[in-house]
Design a protein around this motif. Sequence first.
Motif, short mmCIF file in Angstrom:
data_model
loop_
_atom_site.label_atom_id
_atom_site.label_comp_id
_atom_site.label_asym_id
_atom_site.label_seq_id
_atom_site.Cartn_x
_atom_site.Cartn_y
_atom_site.Cartn_z
N GLU A 1 10.92 -1.58 0.18
CA GLU A 1 11.26 -0.30 -0.48
C GLU A 1 11.13 0.89 0.46
O GLU A 1 11.73 1.94 0.24
CB GLU A 1 10.36 -0.07 -1.70
CG GLU A 1 10.50 -1.12 -2.80
CD GLU A 1 11.52 -0.72 -3.87
OE1 GLU A 1 12.42 0.08 -3.58
OE2 GLU A 1 11.40 -1.23 -5.00
N HIS A 2 10.28 0.77 1.49
CA HIS A 2 9.96 1.96 2.31
C HIS A 2 10.18 1.74 3.81
O HIS A 2 10.08 2.71 4.57
CB HIS A 2 8.51 2.38 2.08
CG HIS A 2 8.19 2.61 0.64
ND1 HIS A 2 8.41 3.82 0.02
CD2 HIS A 2 7.68 1.80 -0.32
CE1 HIS A 2 8.05 3.73 -1.26
NE2 HIS A 2 7.59 2.51 -1.49
N LEU B 1 0.85 4.10 -3.01
CA LEU B 1 0.49 5.48 -2.67
C LEU B 1 1.67 6.42 -2.91
O LEU B 1 1.49 7.55 -3.35
CB LEU B 1 0.04 5.57 -1.21
CG LEU B 1 -1.27 4.86 -0.89
CD1 LEU B 1 -1.51 4.86 0.62
CD2 LEU B 1 -2.44 5.52 -1.60
N PHE B 2 2.86 5.95 -2.60
CA PHE B 2 4.06 6.76 -2.83
C PHE B 2 4.15 7.13 -4.31
O PHE B 2 4.35 8.29 -4.67
CB PHE B 2 5.30 5.97 -2.40
CG PHE B 2 6.56 6.77 -2.40
CD1 PHE B 2 6.96 7.46 -1.28
CD2 PHE B 2 7.35 6.86 -3.55
CE1 PHE B 2 8.13 8.21 -1.28
CE2 PHE B 2 8.51 7.60 -3.56
CZ PHE B 2 8.90 8.29 -2.42
N ASN C 1 1.78 7.12 -6.58
CA ASN C 1 0.68 7.96 -7.04
C ASN C 1 0.69 9.35 -6.41
O ASN C 1 -0.06 10.22 -6.83
CB ASN C 1 -0.65 7.27 -6.79
CG ASN C 1 -0.97 6.26 -7.88
OD1 ASN C 1 -1.26 6.62 -9.00
ND2 ASN C 1 -0.85 4.98 -7.55
N THR C 2 1.53 9.55 -5.40
CA THR C 2 1.72 10.90 -4.86
C THR C 2 2.83 11.63 -5.60
O THR C 2 2.72 12.81 -5.91
CB THR C 2 2.04 10.82 -3.36
OG1 THR C 2 0.99 10.13 -2.69
CG2 THR C 2 2.18 12.22 -2.75
N ILE C 3 3.89 10.90 -5.88
CA ILE C 3 5.04 11.52 -6.56
C ILE C 3 4.72 11.84 -8.02
O ILE C 3 5.15 12.87 -8.55
CB ILE C 3 6.27 10.58 -6.46
CG1 ILE C 3 6.87 10.66 -5.05
CG2 ILE C 3 7.31 10.93 -7.50
CD1 ILE C 3 7.50 12.00 -4.72
N ALA D 1 1.59 0.26 6.08
CA ALA D 1 0.49 1.20 5.89
C ALA D 1 -0.50 1.15 7.04
O ALA D 1 -1.18 2.14 7.33
CB ALA D 1 -0.23 0.90 4.57
N THR E 1 0.81 -1.22 0.00
CA THR E 1 0.00 0.00 0.00
C THR E 1 0.84 1.27 0.00
O THR E 1 0.58 2.21 -0.76
CB THR E 1 -0.93 -0.03 1.23
OG1 THR E 1 -1.80 -1.15 1.09
CG2 THR E 1 -1.73 1.24 1.34
N ILE E 2 1.83 1.32 0.87
CA ILE E 2 2.71 2.50 0.91
C ILE E 2 3.32 2.72 -0.46
O ILE E 2 3.39 3.84 -0.97
CB ILE E 2 3.86 2.30 1.93
CG1 ILE E 2 3.31 2.06 3.32
CG2 ILE E 2 4.84 3.46 1.85
CD1 ILE E 2 3.17 3.28 4.15
N PRO F 1 1.99 12.83 -9.79
CA PRO F 1 1.40 14.13 -10.14
C PRO F 1 2.39 15.29 -9.93
O PRO F 1 2.42 16.23 -10.73
CB PRO F 1 0.22 14.26 -9.18
CG PRO F 1 -0.09 12.88 -8.75
CD PRO F 1 1.18 12.11 -8.81
#
Lengths: 410, 410, 410
Positions: free
Chosen positions: B397-398, B44-45, B47-49, B402, B40-41, B51
């Motif tokens: 990776e993170h 989301l990461f 799809n945040t970066i 989440a 999940t992270i 844009p």
Amino acid sequence: MNQEIFTINNVWMMVATILVFIMHLGFAALECGLTRAKNTINILFKNTIIPALGLLTYAFIGFNLMYPGDVFSGGFLGLSGLGLSLPEGWDTSAYSEGYTFFTDFIFQAMFAATAATIVSGAVAERIKLGPFLFFSLIYVGICYPIVGMWKWGGGFLDTLSTPFYDFAGSTIVHSVGGWGALVGAYLLGPRIGKFTERGMNAIPGHNIPMAVIGVFLLWFGWFGFNGGSVLSADPGTVSLVFVTTSIAGAAGAFGALIASYLKFKSYDITMVLNGILAGLVGITAGADQMAVWESAVIGLIGGALVVFAVVFFDRLKVDDPVGAISVHLVGGIWGTLAVGIFGDLASFSQFISQLIGVAAVGVFCLVSSWILFYGMKKTVGIRVHEQEEVEGLDISEHSMRAYPDFATKE
Amino acid sequence: MNQEIFTINNVWMMVATILVFIMHLGFAALECGLTRAKNTINILFKNTIIPALGLLTYAFIGFNLMYPGDVFSGGFLGLSGLGLSLPEGWDTSAYSEGYTFFTDFIFQAMFAATAATIVSGAVAERIKLGPFLFFSLIYVGICYPIVGMWKWGGGFLDTLSTPFYDFAGSTIVHSVGGWGALVGAYLLGPRIGKFTERGMNAIPGHNIPMAVIGVFLLWFGWFGFNGGSVLSADPGTVSLVFVTTSIAGAAGAFGALIASYLKFKSYDITMVLNGILAGLVGITAGADQMAVWESAVIGLIGGALVVFAVVFFDRLKVDDPVGAISVHLVGGIWGTLAVGIFGDLASFSQFISQLIGVAAVGVFCLVSSWILFYGMKKTVGIRVHEQEEVEGLDISEHSMRAYPDFATKE
Amino acid sequence: MNQEIFTINNVWMMVATILVFIMHLGFAALECGLTRAKNTINILFKNTIIPALGLLTYAFIGFNLMYPGDVFSGGFLGLSGLGLSLPEGWDTSAYSEGYTFFTDFIFQAMFAATAATIVSGAVAERIKLGPFLFFSLIYVGICYPIVGMWKWGGGFLDTLSTPFYDFAGSTIVHSVGGWGALVGAYLLGPRIGKFTERGMNAIPGHNIPMAVIGVFLLWFGWFGFNGGSVLSADPGTVSLVFVTTSIAGAAGAFGALIASYLKFKSYDITMVLNGILAGLVGITAGADQMAVWESAVIGLIGGALVVFAVVFFDRLKVDDPVGAISVHLVGGIWGTLAVGIFGDLASFSQFISQLIGVAAVGVFCLVSSWILFYGMKKTVGIRVHEQEEVEGLDISEHSMRAYPDFATKE
């Protein structure tokens, strides 16, 4: 002025109002996501009540404190009455070229609660509900509009020889929340388990998708926050503000990504999220003054600053569960000063005026929130009992769980 | 043109911009909901970066590649400079009757990242973060605007004897993402456990409410995506587009509901959600050209197609966790061809032009994304290690989870 | 009328349309959050399909039933045809000063599904999917537009000597849903375990953050629901409506907070959330008629009423999992009667007309939803089997889980 332009302006200002409204859901989602499951009801309860509180107090007294007009005009304090009384020509361009009286009120009212929603994140997971609501009542209803008047109501910051400039509120809105957050988090002390003998422990947020929803909704709402602060639908200015706002938010993501990767060697989504917000807070003071490249620089630095600020406040053992102080106070100061460094107003005298504004608002907010929080700390108490904190505020304050069907690890 | 209409048009285009912006949250929520909790992270990461990346690259080069004007105009490639330089009269109707230069830029910039957010869904749960971000940088910053220029920038697809028609981007936006998604998913190979000796295993999404939020926000944003593509607030055309868009989305839900019930004898919510999206993708090419009944037919077929496409790609062992290829590529091709079959432009020569557009964009996107993904596959590698995939990308990776407070079944 | 004002009005009406659209996500999120994890797919499925159903049926027949024009005009029933046929001058102010024909249709169409989404909450966690969808088809496609015609289509409630007044639908929309919800919940009977020998058991919602998202999105959308019901962008009226709507929602939060604290001695977030909604439902009938203080009183009472109504229906053993009857029926009746008590229309004869409207709509909706639900109960059955209910409708009706990666307590 013609009725067509007046009507267009008013439509845009109403759209901007709606966008600022939904920022309250953004704050709720963000703060919920970045705290623990056992305190979810509590944080949501606060972030639901505060906008309601803000609307009512702003109608009752805040709007009149913030825009006192000729009554005690300028200076440090004024009050033009209680409640909303319709001026003549309230729904025509005689009132304003950009909006009716009611649009003016409701747009401003949507901003008011922000001062307390910012605080709610920093004091989360350990503050008592009653004292927090009392703080919010006074801070949103009285303190915020007084500071707002200093600039937007024609007060002393607006009448400096080089007027203090704060387009949409890096200082007037965000740092007001940020100072209150700092005082609250400091006086409460850190959450149990955050700082131990072995060092600082990260207490991760329990629902990152909610945090992402929160940040995107805040960004979404910022188009109204900054775009509406043009106070008309003027095509050139509003569209410029859209671009500077978007670019600063985007650059903030990268500022935080780079800084956090260099510092922690990991791709930290919460830093990126806070970086976006810091970029947005940073551009807010000068969104109508910056070139595109300048907005990128401001956002990039704002995003990077948030990473260092989070580390800094952790070192000071000021425990801010969501990073609100780093985003709104540090980002707000940075953005305010940036108006003296970048853009059409950049000059030494402007920089000094920006410093004066930052300092004046800082002193007022530190003192007033200290009085509020310290006064309650020494009387009714502001922190829940240790056992309540460990068990979670959802049970102790609300007798409910946010996710009763799921098995938790706690 | 008068200032009033110009201002109204610009207000509408700014509202449309905001709506397209929030589609990025829609993509983030949808893809998060339809994948597993352990990734999940990561989703989301990305799809945040993306844009943020899209906004910055579009400002730096994309906008100039997509609308090169007279510089190398038409044809296959052009570039009018780097960065955003304000043309004279940029904030007046001399620039355009519908918007200022900055509105033009920011509306188009919001579209740009879509090409990569579509891909992110198809390659989810097994792609390395770094290579994906590099792909996104090039695909969003270079490939997407080149293809966009072919039609919207006055390129060769716009100058065919019967011009290729793609109102808001069934091909220019959605299929661009879809082709990249197809190549990425194919070159990565399926997720561990998806296809075994005993056949195909469904790997269900971990948070269906998030997926529902995602689809509704995408639909919400589509009013800006299609409605803004009118490029003015013209009452007749925009309101027609609202109706065709809504009806196609609604019919897409039923197309997928009926097809999936007939095929699987169950009420499958993820099919209905993707059916809505396929209906919306399908109407996008001709939203201003269709009668109401035609938009219903296009949506119904689009929604049904998605069900068969999901089955088809599963048979090919192309593993697309969220159904992005079925929605955006298949739906995009269908919608583009539909302009030759239904509506005011329907004709054999139009159908041929639509085919040419689909094929030209397809070849370019297949080749460029193949070069990107295959080049990285043979050098730095694009897939995480088996153990990392099993453990989940959030950890590998993170180094985060989440939902750290919840007990999971994994 | 000039083209500029027509275009502005139409832009505002389109924005309002989009806002009402997103209320369907609000309903979906709220009802999902306030029910149990094992029925999540089911409730989301219904709330996704219903808006799609509403759009299609409203295009096919609803719009023509609601606005029959001269065909069988006035009275109790009329139908001007099937499908959407464009009148001459449909996209000019000759059709209406506020909007084009298509804007008119799509704004009204977004309201239509509300009647069934309200019901879906009250009958949740035990109704069979097929019968519910059949009920929705008839109730949204036929019953709602007939009632709507009585007032908004120029029917008999609009031609009373003192015309019944319902600005945006406290009765015409919300109570229509509320009556259907009452009949459905009554005929279904309570959920297993809700009422036992030892008394009433609270069955808590499984995801309070989703409920909060739902309420804020509903409030957000209400700016379009009420603001769009002005049917133009008239600055004075729309901005007044923004203020009364906001204040009523805020006061509703406090009405419910105070009442629930007095009654239960706890800070109950679900009561506050429903209080906001009840405040909003309450102001809807007279949002353009009230002074600011009157909207606060209406909201406050609406919010308090919801607490007593929830207790009342629990005593009657009518099991309404989300409180929809209390919010939409009780709130809707209260708001409708309030138009006779407060605001510019307040008078005894107005109060009588409001009573007539409430009663007429109540009788029609009770009878028609009784026929629908009772007819199905005696034939195909409307309730799932006991074992299916215990296991959860997600498995029995959809063979899926909403959160397959998480460990649940069930």
